[in-house]
Design a protein around this motif. Structure first.
Motif, PDB file in Angstrom:
ATOM      1  N   LYS A 158      -4.808   8.623   8.109  1.00 16.78           N
ATOM      2  CA  LYS A 158      -5.021   7.721   6.984  1.00 16.78           C
ATOM      3  C   LYS A 158      -5.805   6.522   7.496  1.00 16.78           C
ATOM      4  CE  LYS A 158      -2.436   4.849   3.699  1.00 16.78           C
ATOM      5  NZ  LYS A 158      -1.087   4.335   3.352  1.00 16.78           N
ATOM      6  N   MET A 159      -6.827   6.119   6.775  1.00 12.78           N
ATOM      7  CA  MET A 159      -7.638   4.972   7.185  1.00 12.78           C
ATOM      8  C   MET A 159      -6.827   3.693   7.015  1.00 12.78           C
ATOM      9  SD  MET A 159     -10.588   5.603   8.405  1.00 12.78           S
ATOM     10  CE  MET A 159     -11.684   4.540   9.328  1.00 12.78           C
ATOM     11  N   VAL A 160      -6.833   2.851   8.018  1.00 14.70           N
ATOM     12  CA  VAL A 160      -6.115   1.570   7.949  1.00 14.70           C
ATOM     13  C   VAL A 160      -7.110   0.431   7.735  1.00 14.70           C
ATOM     14  CG1 VAL A 160      -4.558  -0.013   9.168  1.00 14.70           C
ATOM     15  CG2 VAL A 160      -4.266   2.459   9.418  1.00 14.70           C
ATOM     16  N   ILE A 161      -8.168   0.387   8.552  1.00 19.08           N
ATOM     17  CA  ILE A 161      -9.247  -0.587   8.342  1.00 19.08           C
ATOM     18  C   ILE A 161     -10.595   0.086   8.609  1.00 19.08           C
ATOM     19  CG2 ILE A 161      -7.958  -2.726   8.755  1.00 19.08           C
ATOM     20  CD1 ILE A 161      -8.974  -2.708  11.652  1.00 19.08           C
ATOM     21  N   GLU A 162     -11.611  -0.373   7.886  1.00 20.62           N
ATOM     22  CA  GLU A 162     -12.978   0.101   8.101  1.00 20.62           C
ATOM     23  C   GLU A 162     -13.882  -1.090   8.375  1.00 20.62           C
ATOM     24  OE1 GLU A 162     -14.518   3.569   5.752  1.00 20.62           O
ATOM     25  OE2 GLU A 162     -12.820   3.044   4.456  1.00 20.62           O
ATOM     26  N   ASN A 163     -14.550  -1.046   9.531  1.00 21.11           N
ATOM     27  CA  ASN A 163     -15.467  -2.104   9.954  1.00 21.11           C
ATOM     28  C   ASN A 163     -14.853  -3.490   9.746  1.00 21.11           C
ATOM     29  OD1 ASN A 163     -17.853  -3.072  11.076  1.00 21.11           O
ATOM     30  ND2 ASN A 163     -18.809  -3.372   9.080  1.00 21.11           N
ATOM     31  N   SER A 164     -13.653  -3.637  10.245  1.00 18.83           N
ATOM     32  CA  SER A 164     -12.920  -4.901  10.128  1.00 18.83           C
ATOM     33  C   SER A 164     -12.166  -5.156  11.420  1.00 18.83           C
ATOM     34  CB  SER A 164     -11.933  -4.827   8.955  1.00 18.83           C
ATOM     35  OG  SER A 164     -11.088  -5.963   8.944  1.00 18.83           O
ATOM     36  N   ASP A 165     -11.810  -6.415  11.658  1.00 19.64           N
ATOM     37  CA  ASP A 165     -11.022  -6.747  12.857  1.00 19.64           C
ATOM     38  C   ASP A 165      -9.596  -7.152  12.497  1.00 19.64           C
ATOM     39  OD1 ASP A 165     -11.572  -9.189  11.684  1.00 19.64           O
ATOM     40  OD2 ASP A 165     -12.369 -10.145  13.491  1.00 19.64           O
ATOM     41  N   LYS A 166      -9.212  -7.019  11.222  1.00 16.04           N
ATOM     42  CA  LYS A 166      -7.908  -7.534  10.789  1.00 16.04           C
ATOM     43  C   LYS A 166      -7.052  -6.480  10.099  1.00 16.04           C
ATOM     44  CE  LYS A 166      -9.541 -12.285  10.034  1.00 16.04           C
ATOM     45  NZ  LYS A 166     -10.896 -12.016  10.541  1.00 16.04           N
ATOM     46  N   ILE A 167      -5.754  -6.495  10.427  1.00 12.94           N
ATOM     47  CA  ILE A 167      -4.744  -5.735   9.685  1.00 12.94           C
ATOM     48  C   ILE A 167      -3.766  -6.743   9.086  1.00 12.94           C
ATOM     49  CG2 ILE A 167      -2.861  -4.071   9.803  1.00 12.94           C
ATOM     50  CD1 ILE A 167      -4.228  -2.753  12.172  1.00 12.94           C
ATOM     51  N   GLN A 168      -3.717  -6.791   7.780  1.00 10.28           N
ATOM     52  CA  GLN A 168      -2.814  -7.700   7.082  1.00 10.28           C
ATOM     53  C   GLN A 168      -1.384  -7.141   7.131  1.00 10.28           C
ATOM     54  OE1 GLN A 168      -3.174 -10.746   5.319  1.00 10.28           O
ATOM     55  NE2 GLN A 168      -0.947 -10.539   5.201  1.00 10.28           N
ATOM     56  N   LEU A 169      -0.417  -7.959   7.528  1.00  9.64           N
ATOM     57  CA  LEU A 169       0.982  -7.524   7.508  1.00  9.64           C
ATOM     58  C   LEU A 169       1.524  -7.621   6.082  1.00  9.64           C
ATOM     59  CD1 LEU A 169       2.572  -9.065  10.751  1.00  9.64           C
ATOM     60  CD2 LEU A 169       1.435  -6.864  10.434  1.00  9.64           C
ATOM     61  N   THR A 170       2.131  -6.525   5.649  1.00  9.15           N
ATOM     62  CA  THR A 170       2.767  -6.499   4.332  1.00  9.15           C
ATOM     63  C   THR A 170       4.114  -5.788   4.464  1.00  9.15           C
ATOM     64  OG1 THR A 170       1.772  -4.370   3.732  1.00  9.15           O
ATOM     65  CG2 THR A 170       0.523  -6.353   3.148  1.00  9.15           C
ATOM     66  N   LYS A 171       4.967  -5.997   3.485  1.00  7.83           N
ATOM     67  CA  LYS A 171       6.317  -5.415   3.515  1.00  7.83           C
ATOM     68  C   LYS A 171       6.291  -3.887   3.518  1.00  7.83           C
ATOM     69  CE  LYS A 171       8.834  -9.261   3.255  1.00  7.83           C
ATOM     70  NZ  LYS A 171       9.664  -9.718   4.383  1.00  7.83           N
ATOM     71  N   ASP A 172       5.214  -3.298   2.959  1.00  5.53           N
ATOM     72  CA  ASP A 172       5.179  -1.836   2.864  1.00  5.53           C
ATOM     73  C   ASP A 172       4.202  -1.185   3.850  1.00  5.53           C
ATOM     74  OD1 ASP A 172       2.841  -2.665   1.708  1.00  5.53           O
ATOM     75  OD2 ASP A 172       3.174  -1.700  -0.236  1.00  5.53           O
ATOM     76  N   LEU A 173       3.672  -1.981   4.797  1.00  5.33           N
ATOM     77  CA  LEU A 173       2.690  -1.448   5.747  1.00  5.33           C
ATOM     78  C   LEU A 173       3.263  -0.290   6.571  1.00  5.33           C
ATOM     79  CD1 LEU A 173      -0.155  -1.774   7.071  1.00  5.33           C
ATOM     80  CD2 LEU A 173       0.881  -3.437   8.637  1.00  5.33           C
ATOM     81  N   PHE A 174       4.577  -0.349   6.835  1.00 10.43           N
ATOM     82  CA  PHE A 174       5.199   0.649   7.723  1.00 10.43           C
ATOM     83  C   PHE A 174       6.123   1.605   6.965  1.00 10.43           C
ATOM     84  CE2 PHE A 174       4.498  -3.319  10.124  1.00 10.43           C
ATOM     85  CZ  PHE A 174       3.490  -2.867  10.969  1.00 10.43           C
ATOM     86  N   ASN A 175       5.853   1.781   5.671  1.00  6.90           N
ATOM     87  CA  ASN A 175       6.680   2.704   4.873  1.00  6.90           C
ATOM     88  C   ASN A 175       6.623   4.128   5.412  1.00  6.90           C
ATOM     89  OD1 ASN A 175       7.531   0.683   3.219  1.00  6.90           O
ATOM     90  ND2 ASN A 175       6.361   1.293   1.415  1.00  6.90           N
ATOM     91  N   ASN A 176       5.504   4.494   6.039  1.00  8.66           N
ATOM     92  CA  ASN A 176       5.376   5.827   6.637  1.00  8.66           C
ATOM     93  C   ASN A 176       5.542   5.785   8.153  1.00  8.66           C
ATOM     94  OD1 ASN A 176       4.803   7.048   4.119  1.00  8.66           O
ATOM     95  ND2 ASN A 176       2.689   6.341   4.254  1.00  8.66           N
ATOM     96  N   ASP A 177       6.340   4.831   8.644  1.00  7.57           N
ATOM     97  CA  ASP A 177       6.617   4.679  10.075  1.00  7.57           C
ATOM     98  C   ASP A 177       5.458   3.962  10.783  1.00  7.57           C
ATOM     99  OD1 ASP A 177       7.794   4.997  12.710  1.00  7.57           O
ATOM    100  OD2 ASP A 177       8.900   6.693  11.927  1.00  7.57           O
ATOM    101  N   ALA A 178       5.342   4.166  12.081  1.00 11.75           N
ATOM    102  CA  ALA A 178       4.395   3.403  12.892  1.00 11.75           C
ATOM    103  C   ALA A 178       2.949   3.731  12.557  1.00 11.75           C
ATOM    104  CB  ALA A 178       4.643   3.683  14.374  1.00 11.75           C
TER     105      ALA A 178
END
Length: 290
Positions: free
Chosen positions: A185-205
């Motif tokens: 699953k794509m997390v970021i595209e051409n970016s340097d940032k991952i925003q933390l959200t409450k549901d970011l880890f709903n599918n584990d790590a």
């Protein structure tokens, strides 16, 4: 608990599992490490050896024989590590193969874990020595959990991870048994940032194989840079938290959990390190408090 201290930081390492359990900034008196609330997740920073993550059936197979192996290996929660060396700013823990360990890990080895405090950084060095007459096989990983938010009046969504370059990052999804699937699953595209959200880890790590960036910072929209982790010796990176929990784990990995299609052969496990007899293997990651 063992305490190391300099002008900037005081850190604590618990004997059980040689687990880094406290990083206090002496300038602002803040605690940066997750304090292992057992109601949520009762660890601070497990040390992963000789496997990372889940194994198919909870076993490894070596030379046709099966061996029970705990998730993340046997350093985590281990009470039998010995302090080999200690100064005001460094401490080394060590464990060697013994009769009990041979039942689950059929190799002669020595595993050393050294924590060194230098200015505002903590270096975590893993040293594996092959004491066997044959090659030994292993993986190494870190699992440190950091408080987020850190300051009063902040929320989890005020925090993000920032890499040192723009990346295309896809995570490998875990199946129901905790094994790595072929699905991504794509997390970021051409970016340097991952925003933390409450549901970011709903599918584990989030599991990033062969990640090009070797430096990631935890940042607050309100307070700027909090800390960074550098991991040039590590190929993979895991990012994880219990969904909704006020922390984030930044996990440098040499290796990965079993893939769903595994034949359980330890020698050919994805990400395995083979170390020849009389050789040593060293890998270090560094946590820097900003």
């Amino acid at each position: 608990m063992y305490i190391l201290k300099n002008d900037h930081l005081q850190i604590g390492i618990q004997h059980n599992g040689a687990e880094l359990c406290s990083i206090k900034n002496l300038q602002n008196n803040k605690e940066y490490m997750w304090q292992a609330d057992p109601e949520i997740w009762g660890s601070h920073a497990p040390n992963l050896f000789p496997v990372i993550g889940a194994l198919k059936g909870g076993k490894i197979k070596y030379e046709g024989q099966y061996y029970d192996m705990p998730r993340h290996g046997f350093i985590r929660h281990n009470e039998n590590l010995e302090v080999k060396d200690q100064t005001e700013t460094s401490i080394t823990f060590s464990i060697k193969s013994n009769e009990e360990l041979r039942k689950i890990y059929p190799f002669e080895f020595e595993f050393n874990l050294c924590f060194t405090l230098k200015d505002k950084s903590i270096q975590v060095n893993h040293l594996v020595k092959n004491l066997d007459a044959k090659p030994i096989y292993f993986q190494i990983g870190g699992h440190p959990a950091f408080n987020a938010p850190l300051f009063d009046g902040e929320k989890y969504e005020d925090y993000y991870l920032e890499f040192d370059q723009n990346l295309n990052l896809e995570t490998f999804l875990l199946g129901e048994s905790g094994l790595v699937s072929e699905n991504t699953k794509m997390v970021i595209e051409n970016s340097d940032k991952i925003q933390l959200t409450k549901d970011l880890f709903n599918n584990d790590a989030l599991i990033f194989k062969n990640i090009v960036s070797k430096h990631v910072s935890l940042k607050s929209k309100k307070h700027g840079s909090i800390l960074s982790v550098s991991y040039k010796d590590f190929k993979n990176l895991g990012i994880w938290a219990k969904p909704g929990a006020p922390y984030v784990c930044i996990e440098p990995w040499l290796g990965i959990a079993d893939v769903e299609s595994t034949d359980q052969n330890f020698k050919t496990k994805e990400g395995i390190i083979a170390l020849e007899k009389e050789k040593e293997y060293s890998a270090t990651y560094t946590i820097t408090i900003d």
